[in-house]
Motif scaffolding. Structure first.
Motif, short mmCIF file in Angstrom:
data_model
loop_
_atom_site.label_atom_id
_atom_site.label_comp_id
_atom_site.label_asym_id
_atom_site.label_seq_id
_atom_site.Cartn_x
_atom_site.Cartn_y
_atom_site.Cartn_z
N GLN A 1 -13.97 5.79 8.55
CA GLN A 1 -15.20 6.44 8.13
C GLN A 1 -16.41 5.74 8.73
OE1 GLN A 1 -15.57 9.22 6.91
NE2 GLN A 1 -14.94 9.49 4.79
N GLN B 1 -20.65 5.76 8.33
CA GLN B 1 -21.86 6.23 7.66
C GLN B 1 -23.06 5.86 8.52
OE1 GLN B 1 -21.54 4.49 3.69
NE2 GLN B 1 -20.82 6.46 2.92
N LEU B 2 -23.97 6.81 8.68
CA LEU B 2 -25.11 6.64 9.56
C LEU B 2 -26.41 6.82 8.78
CD1 LEU B 2 -23.76 8.87 12.48
CD2 LEU B 2 -23.63 6.38 12.31
N VAL B 3 -27.37 5.95 9.06
CA VAL B 3 -28.66 6.05 8.40
C VAL B 3 -29.75 5.94 9.46
CG1 VAL B 3 -30.23 5.05 6.71
CG2 VAL B 3 -27.76 5.02 6.29
N CYS C 1 -30.78 4.15 14.23
CA CYS C 1 -29.65 4.69 13.47
C CYS C 1 -28.66 3.55 13.28
CB CYS C 1 -29.02 5.86 14.20
SG CYS C 1 -27.48 6.46 13.47
N ALA D 1 -25.19 2.11 11.72
CA ALA D 1 -23.86 2.60 11.33
C ALA D 1 -23.11 1.56 10.51
CB ALA D 1 -23.05 2.95 12.57
N SER D 2 -22.37 2.04 9.55
CA SER D 2 -21.46 1.17 8.81
C SER D 2 -20.07 1.33 9.40
CB SER D 2 -21.47 1.53 7.33
OG SER D 2 -20.91 2.82 7.16
N TYR E 1 -19.48 12.61 12.43
CA TYR E 1 -20.28 11.91 11.44
C TYR E 1 -21.76 12.07 11.78
CZ TYR E 1 -15.75 9.72 10.83
OH TYR E 1 -14.42 9.51 10.64
N GLY F 1 -25.98 11.36 10.25
CA GLY F 1 -26.90 10.79 9.28
C GLY F 1 -27.64 11.87 8.54
N GLN F 2 -28.55 11.45 7.68
CA GLN F 2 -29.30 12.41 6.86
C GLN F 2 -30.51 12.97 7.59
OE1 GLN F 2 -29.74 9.19 6.80
NE2 GLN F 2 -31.98 8.98 6.80
#
Length: 126
Positions: free
Chosen positions: A1, A3-5, A22, A24-25, A115, A117-118
């Motif tokens: 998985q 996750q992007l912010v 951006c 990423a986790s 994947y 981000g928001q």
């Protein structure tokens, strides 16, 4: 998985510059091509720029070529979009995406990204 912010958006004037980030986790960021897309009100999400997993090869949409630069820092799990000479038509929500397949070159098609981000809003006033 993954996750992007995204961050870094804002309200600027035409001709100004802005840098989007951006983060990423997860452990697989450095194995994936990354891309920036944007979506203006009433329009479909469109490709802006992409960079391969190691950060050597890049590709840009014609509309931003010469004005935007995509880069990445795999040690920081971060991809950037440096935007210069901004125009009102650059106004949109900007999204970063991570390729679903490892070790590919730059990727331009939306369906290849698993994947997202928001998003971060960029508004350019004239």
């Amino acid at each position: 998985q993954v996750q992007l912010v995204e961050s870094g958006g804002g309200l600027v004037q035409a001709g100004d510059s802005l840098r989007l980030s951006c983060v990423a986790s997860g452990r697989t960021f450095s194995s994936r091509a990354m891309g920036w897309f944007r979506q203006a009100p009433g329009k479909e999400r469109e490709f802006v720029a992409s960079i391969n997993w190691i950060g050597i090869n890049t590709l840009y949409a014609d509309s931003v070529k010469g004005r935007f630069t995509i880069s990445r820092d795999n040690a920081k799990n971060t991809v950037y979009l440096q935007m210069g000479s901004l125009k009102p038509e650059d106004t949109a929500v900007y999204y970063c995406g991570a390729d679903k397949i490892f070790y590919r070159n730059y990727v331009v098609d939306l369906i290849s990204y698993d994947y997202w981000g928001q998003g971060t809003q960029v508004t350019v006033s004239s």
